[in-house]
Write an enzyme that holds these catalytic residues in place. Structure first.
Site, PDB file in Angstrom:
ATOM      1  N   HIS A  83       0.858  -1.193   0.000  1.00 24.02           N
ATOM      2  CA  HIS A  83       0.000   0.000   0.000  1.00 24.02           C
ATOM      3  C   HIS A  83       0.892   1.240   0.000  1.00 24.02           C
ATOM      4  O   HIS A  83       1.766   1.366   0.848  1.00 24.02           O
ATOM      5  CB  HIS A  83      -0.892   0.033   1.249  1.00 24.02           C
ATOM      6  CG  HIS A  83      -2.031  -0.934   1.186  1.00 24.02           C
ATOM      7  ND1 HIS A  83      -3.098  -0.884   2.055  1.00 24.02           N
ATOM      8  CD2 HIS A  83      -2.278  -1.969   0.347  1.00 24.02           C
ATOM      9  CE1 HIS A  83      -3.950  -1.847   1.753  1.00 24.02           C
ATOM     10  NE2 HIS A  83      -3.465  -2.529   0.728  1.00 24.02           N
ATOM     11  N   TYR A 212      -8.459   5.120   8.193  1.00 26.07           N
ATOM     12  CA  TYR A 212      -8.522   5.450   9.623  1.00 26.07           C
ATOM     13  C   TYR A 212      -9.616   6.508   9.793  1.00 26.07           C
ATOM     14  O   TYR A 212      -9.484   7.619   9.260  1.00 26.07           O
ATOM     15  CB  TYR A 212      -7.183   6.017  10.106  1.00 26.07           C
ATOM     16  CG  TYR A 212      -6.091   4.980  10.255  1.00 26.07           C
ATOM     17  CD1 TYR A 212      -5.391   4.512   9.147  1.00 26.07           C
ATOM     18  CD2 TYR A 212      -5.765   4.469  11.510  1.00 26.07           C
ATOM     19  CE1 TYR A 212      -4.399   3.554   9.286  1.00 26.07           C
ATOM     20  CE2 TYR A 212      -4.764   3.515  11.662  1.00 26.07           C
ATOM     21  CZ  TYR A 212      -4.089   3.061  10.547  1.00 26.07           C
ATOM     22  OH  TYR A 212      -3.109   2.109  10.696  1.00 26.07           O
ATOM     23  N   PRO A 304      -2.514   0.132  19.139  1.00 24.30           N
ATOM     24  CA  PRO A 304      -2.297  -0.339  17.763  1.00 24.30           C
ATOM     25  C   PRO A 304      -2.522   0.705  16.672  1.00 24.30           C
ATOM     26  O   PRO A 304      -2.256   0.421  15.502  1.00 24.30           O
ATOM     27  CB  PRO A 304      -3.320  -1.479  17.617  1.00 24.30           C
ATOM     28  CG  PRO A 304      -4.352  -1.227  18.651  1.00 24.30           C
ATOM     29  CD  PRO A 304      -3.685  -0.517  19.770  1.00 24.30           C
ATOM     30  N   LYS A 308       2.582  -0.143  15.059  1.00 23.13           N
ATOM     31  CA  LYS A 308       4.028  -0.147  15.314  1.00 23.13           C
ATOM     32  C   LYS A 308       4.552  -1.364  16.092  1.00 23.13           C
ATOM     33  O   LYS A 308       5.758  -1.619  16.100  1.00 23.13           O
ATOM     34  CB  LYS A 308       4.414   1.110  16.120  1.00 23.13           C
ATOM     35  CG  LYS A 308       4.389   2.380  15.293  1.00 23.13           C
ATOM     36  CD  LYS A 308       5.624   2.489  14.414  1.00 23.13           C
ATOM     37  CE  LYS A 308       5.494   3.515  13.334  1.00 23.13           C
ATOM     38  NZ  LYS A 308       5.264   2.988  11.994  1.00 23.13           N
ATOM     39  N   TYR A 396       4.738   6.696   9.817  1.00 22.77           N
ATOM     40  CA  TYR A 396       3.923   5.509   9.553  1.00 22.77           C
ATOM     41  C   TYR A 396       4.725   4.446   8.789  1.00 22.77           C
ATOM     42  O   TYR A 396       4.720   3.275   9.152  1.00 22.77           O
ATOM     43  CB  TYR A 396       2.657   5.886   8.777  1.00 22.77           C
ATOM     44  CG  TYR A 396       1.606   4.805   8.809  1.00 22.77           C
ATOM     45  CD1 TYR A 396       0.544   4.861   9.700  1.00 22.77           C
ATOM     46  CD2 TYR A 396       1.688   3.703   7.961  1.00 22.77           C
ATOM     47  CE1 TYR A 396      -0.416   3.851   9.750  1.00 22.77           C
ATOM     48  CE2 TYR A 396       0.744   2.693   8.006  1.00 22.77           C
ATOM     49  CZ  TYR A 396      -0.307   2.782   8.902  1.00 22.77           C
ATOM     50  OH  TYR A 396      -1.243   1.771   8.948  1.00 22.77           O
TER      51      TYR A 396
HETATM   52  P1  FAD Z   1       4.510 -11.736  21.216  1.00 23.35           P
HETATM   53  O1  FAD Z   1       3.994 -11.757  19.835  1.00 23.35           O
HETATM   54  O2  FAD Z   1       3.543 -11.482  22.323  1.00 23.35           O
HETATM   55  O3  FAD Z   1       5.244 -13.131  21.452  1.00 23.35           O
HETATM   56  C1  FAD Z   1       5.645 -13.558  22.735  1.00 23.35           C
HETATM   57  C2  FAD Z   1       5.687 -15.080  22.755  1.00 23.35           C
HETATM   58  O4  FAD Z   1       6.191 -15.503  24.016  1.00 23.35           O
HETATM   59  C3  FAD Z   1       4.304 -15.701  22.618  1.00 23.35           C
HETATM   60  O5  FAD Z   1       4.322 -16.692  21.611  1.00 23.35           O
HETATM   61  C4  FAD Z   1       4.027 -16.279  23.992  1.00 23.35           C
HETATM   62  O6  FAD Z   1       3.242 -17.471  23.963  1.00 23.35           O
HETATM   63  C5  FAD Z   1       5.422 -16.573  24.501  1.00 23.35           C
HETATM   64  N1  FAD Z   1       5.538 -16.583  25.967  1.00 23.35           N
HETATM   65  C6  FAD Z   1       4.919 -15.774  26.865  1.00 23.35           C
HETATM   66  N2  FAD Z   1       5.306 -16.067  28.109  1.00 23.35           N
HETATM   67  C7  FAD Z   1       6.180 -17.094  28.004  1.00 23.35           C
HETATM   68  C8  FAD Z   1       6.924 -17.839  28.949  1.00 23.35           C
HETATM   69  N3  FAD Z   1       6.822 -17.591  30.263  1.00 23.35           N
HETATM   70  N4  FAD Z   1       7.723 -18.825  28.514  1.00 23.35           N
HETATM   71  C9  FAD Z   1       7.847 -19.083  27.178  1.00 23.35           C
HETATM   72  N5  FAD Z   1       7.159 -18.407  26.228  1.00 23.35           N
HETATM   73  C10 FAD Z   1       6.341 -17.426  26.645  1.00 23.35           C
HETATM   74  N6  FAD Z   1       1.862  -4.360  15.457  1.00 23.35           N
HETATM   75  C11 FAD Z   1       2.252  -3.852  14.248  1.00 23.35           C
HETATM   76  O7  FAD Z   1       3.438  -3.580  14.072  1.00 23.35           O
HETATM   77  N7  FAD Z   1       1.393  -3.629  13.213  1.00 23.35           N
HETATM   78  C12 FAD Z   1       0.073  -3.903  13.361  1.00 23.35           C
HETATM   79  O8  FAD Z   1      -0.682  -3.741  12.403  1.00 23.35           O
HETATM   80  C13 FAD Z   1      -0.382  -4.393  14.628  1.00 23.35           C
HETATM   81  N8  FAD Z   1      -1.678  -4.725  14.809  1.00 23.35           N
HETATM   82  C14 FAD Z   1      -2.034  -5.369  15.956  1.00 23.35           C
HETATM   83  C15 FAD Z   1      -3.332  -5.801  16.041  1.00 23.35           C
HETATM   84  C16 FAD Z   1      -3.719  -6.510  17.170  1.00 23.35           C
HETATM   85  C17 FAD Z   1      -5.128  -7.006  17.211  1.00 23.35           C
HETATM   86  C18 FAD Z   1      -2.809  -6.775  18.235  1.00 23.35           C
HETATM   87  C19 FAD Z   1      -3.240  -7.532  19.467  1.00 23.35           C
HETATM   88  C20 FAD Z   1      -1.514  -6.351  18.145  1.00 23.35           C
HETATM   89  C21 FAD Z   1      -1.110  -5.657  17.001  1.00 23.35           C
HETATM   90  N9  FAD Z   1       0.204  -5.260  16.853  1.00 23.35           N
HETATM   91  C22 FAD Z   1       0.575  -4.664  15.670  1.00 23.35           C
HETATM   92  C23 FAD Z   1       1.196  -5.551  17.889  1.00 23.35           C
HETATM   93  C24 FAD Z   1       1.998  -6.839  17.598  1.00 23.35           C
HETATM   94  O9  FAD Z   1       1.134  -7.916  17.368  1.00 23.35           O
HETATM   95  C25 FAD Z   1       2.943  -7.129  18.787  1.00 23.35           C
HETATM   96  O10 FAD Z   1       3.656  -5.956  19.087  1.00 23.35           O
HETATM   97  C26 FAD Z   1       3.928  -8.287  18.464  1.00 23.35           C
HETATM   98  O11 FAD Z   1       3.260  -9.527  18.523  1.00 23.35           O
HETATM   99  C27 FAD Z   1       5.100  -8.306  19.445  1.00 23.35           C
HETATM  100  O12 FAD Z   1       5.910  -9.438  19.194  1.00 23.35           O
HETATM  101  P2  FAD Z   1       6.746 -10.129  20.354  1.00 23.35           P
HETATM  102  O13 FAD Z   1       7.459 -11.260  19.725  1.00 23.35           O
HETATM  103  O14 FAD Z   1       7.492  -9.112  21.103  1.00 23.35           O
HETATM  104  O15 FAD Z   1       5.663 -10.652  21.395  1.00 23.35           O
HETATM  105  C1  DHB Z   2      -4.095  -3.406  11.233  1.00 25.29           C
HETATM  106  C2  DHB Z   2      -3.786  -3.248  12.569  1.00 25.29           C
HETATM  107  C3  DHB Z   2      -3.420  -2.014  13.027  1.00 25.29           C
HETATM  108  O1  DHB Z   2      -3.099  -1.846  14.319  1.00 25.29           O
HETATM  109  C4  DHB Z   2      -3.361  -0.907  12.181  1.00 25.29           C
HETATM  110  O2  DHB Z   2      -3.020   0.300  12.682  1.00 25.29           O
HETATM  111  C5  DHB Z   2      -3.659  -1.069  10.847  1.00 25.29           C
HETATM  112  C6  DHB Z   2      -4.027  -2.322  10.370  1.00 25.29           C
HETATM  113  C7  DHB Z   2      -4.475  -4.740  10.742  1.00 25.29           C
HETATM  114  O3  DHB Z   2      -4.570  -5.659  11.574  1.00 25.29           O
HETATM  115  O4  DHB Z   2      -4.724  -4.896   9.536  1.00 25.29           O
END
Ligand code: FAD
Ligand code: DHB
Length: 431
Positions: A83, A212, A304, A308, A396
């Site tokens: 996009h 948005y 969200p 980021k 962004y």
């Molecule tokens: P996580 O993905 O939380 O991974 C952590 C892992 O550790 C998990 O698999 C968990 O099971 C495991 N774990 C936890 N505790 C333990 C333990 N004690 N022992 C062993 N394993 C453990 N970010 C964006 O950049 N763009 C987006 O569009 C965006 N949209 C989002 C939409 C939604 C609905 C949500 C909920 C989040 C969104 N985010 C977005 C945020 C993004 O998903 C998170 O920031 C990202 O998953 C972070 O990755 P991570 O590996 O740090 O943590």
């Molecule tokens: C999506 C999630 C977001 O947090 C955002 O800002 C834009 C798109 C998505 O899940 O598609």
């Protein structure tokens, strides 16, 4: 080697022990492997669970570049959607921000996080990497020494992994951050009086780019997943449950919040997934303690709205992998000691952007008509000023990652990098 074979002979020693197989933990393990550094990933959940968890969708340009450069781009480039802008909808009109024009050709890619996870798991297992799924009761120990350990249970067997370093990539609710003595960490947090209600709908794309939308009834967002599945979010009460949101209520809210003067409407489709997402801002400082390094959501959370979270997790581990690779290649710990400071600079910039987008677009519980008009004035200023549009677009699509993958070229592509750590150099240990 398959994950089951790994399970049969769990390693007892590794260079970097990684807690958590989210994007942060898996990508760190992959980058370390490319730099010739051994790691073991310990994950509480099963492979099927981590590959099925729906979360982020937006990849910054720097994230896409890094994934491509480290051999993970094939499916993303084939199946993701590039996009070159977003739209802001307010006061009944849609306004496009042209990222390509505003940022010199940079863009975002829509490619779901669980697909990134699937690509990473496959790459690690194909390369013989160790991912210990369903590892329970994980404890990080002795990380104020040069021989930290991770204790965990698989089945009913208790095991231990001795490492040089531990990477805490276990998300916001993990154990690693909590293991750091409270007196040695400062936490900065803000919670928001609303959440996002997210749905998946079977329908053709509603818009060429993400929309948005600001509205006095609350924020909404139109995103996409594929030619036949769309992702929509609605600002909601954080205490809401999916059962509070019947399909008719969802469509009625979307119709009102996305109404435009030129009568844009979303054709109905089957809603087949519903969920509520909490919104908070959080940062822990520093992101290190002794031989424990925190990365991704374990160290910081953003609301969200700026998309980021996943991208910050990727930036953290890119910085951390480069610093660890340098440590093993040259024996020098200087860059590793700078990890928290270097990562936090980007973290706070993203915290600010995510807070700003959230504040500009959501309805707050104490909002009065004055507050609503302030938001509209801010939105009009953004679309009326090329300087403000450029500022939004640059943040962004994200700043380029520092020295993206350059260290990979200087590192052994496949061989293990066994240079031992100079135990006398304990300058990174507390006290
Ligand atoms: P996580 O993905 O939380 O991974 C952590 C892992 O550790 C998990 O698999 C968990 O099971 C495991 N774990 C936890 N505790 C333990 C333990 N004690 N022992 C062993 N394993 C453990 N970010 C964006 O950049 N763009 C987006 O569009 C965006 N949209 C989002 C939409 C939604 C609905 C949500 C909920 C989040 C969104 N985010 C977005 C945020 C993004 O998903 C998170 O920031 C990202 O998953 C972070 O990755 P991570 O590996 O740090 O943590
Ligand atoms: C999506 C999630 C977001 O947090 C955002 O800002 C834009 C798109 C998505 O899940 O598609």
């Amino acid at each position: 080697m398959t994950s089951d074979e790994c399970a049969a002979k769990p390693p007892q020693r590794t260079q970097v022990g990684i807690v958590g197989a989210g994007p942060a933990g898996l990508l760190l393990s992959h980058l370390l492997h490319l730099a010739g550094v051994d790691s073991v990933v310990l994950e509480t959940r099963s492979r099927a669970e981590i590959e099925a968890t729906l979360r982020a969708g937006v990849l910054e340009q720097g994230t896409v570049d890094l994934l491509r450069e480290c051999g993970l781009g094939e499916r993303m480039l084939r199946e993701g959607f590039v996009h070159q802008g977003i739209e802001l909808l307010f006061d009944g009109s849609r306004h496009r921000l042209d990222f390509a024009e505003l940022t010199g050709g940079r863009a975002i890619t829509i490619y779901p996080q669980h697909e990134v996870i699937r690509d990473l798991v496959r790459a690690r297992l194909d390369a013989g990497g160790h991912i210990m799924f369903e590892a329970h009761g994980v404890e990080v120990l002795d990380f104020d020494t040069a021989s930290p350990r991770i204790r965990y249970e698989r089945g009913s067997v208790s095991r231990e992994l001795v490492c040089d370093y531990i990477a805490g990539c276990d998300g916001f609710h993990g154990v690693c951050r909590q293991a750091v003595p409270a007196a040695a960490r400062s936490e900065y947090a803000r919670s928001y009086p609303f959440g996002w209600f997210g749905i998946l709908v079977r329908a053709a794309p509603y818009s060429k780019e993400l929309v948005y939308a600001h509205h006095e009834r609350g924020f909404s967002l139109v995103s996409t997943r594929s030619a036949t599945v769309q992702r929509l979010y609605l600002q909601c009460d954080p205490a809401d449950h999916p059962r509070d949101w019947g399909d008719e209520r969802i469509w009625a809210e979307l119709d009102e919040r996305l109404a435009t003067r030129d009568r844009w409407t979303l054709p109905r489709g089957e809603i087949f997934q519903k969920g509520v997402i909490a919104m908070r801002s959080f940062v822990v400082e520093p992101m290190t303690y002794g031989t424990l390094y925190l990365a991704g959501d374990a160290a910081h959370i953003v609301p969200p709205t700026g998309a980021k979270g996943l991208n910050l997790a990727v930036a953290d581990v890119q910085i951390l992998a480069a610093a660890l690779a340098e440590r093993y290649t040259t024996g020098k710990a200087h860059t590793l000691q700078q990890y928290s400071e270097n990562a936090l600079e980007r973290v706070w910039a993203a915290e600010h952007f995510s807070w700003w987008m959230t504040s500009m677009l959501h309805r707050f519980s104490d909002d009065d008509p004055f507050g609503h008009r302030m938001q509209l004035a801010q939105l009009r200023k953004v679309i009326g000023s090329s300087a403000l549009q450029t500022a939004l677009a640059e943040q962004y699509v994200g700043a380029p990652l520092p020295g993206t993958a350059a260290y990979l070229k200087a590192s052994p592509p496949r061989g293990r990098n066994r240079r031992s750590i100079d135990r006398a150099d304990s300058s990174n240990l507390p006290g």
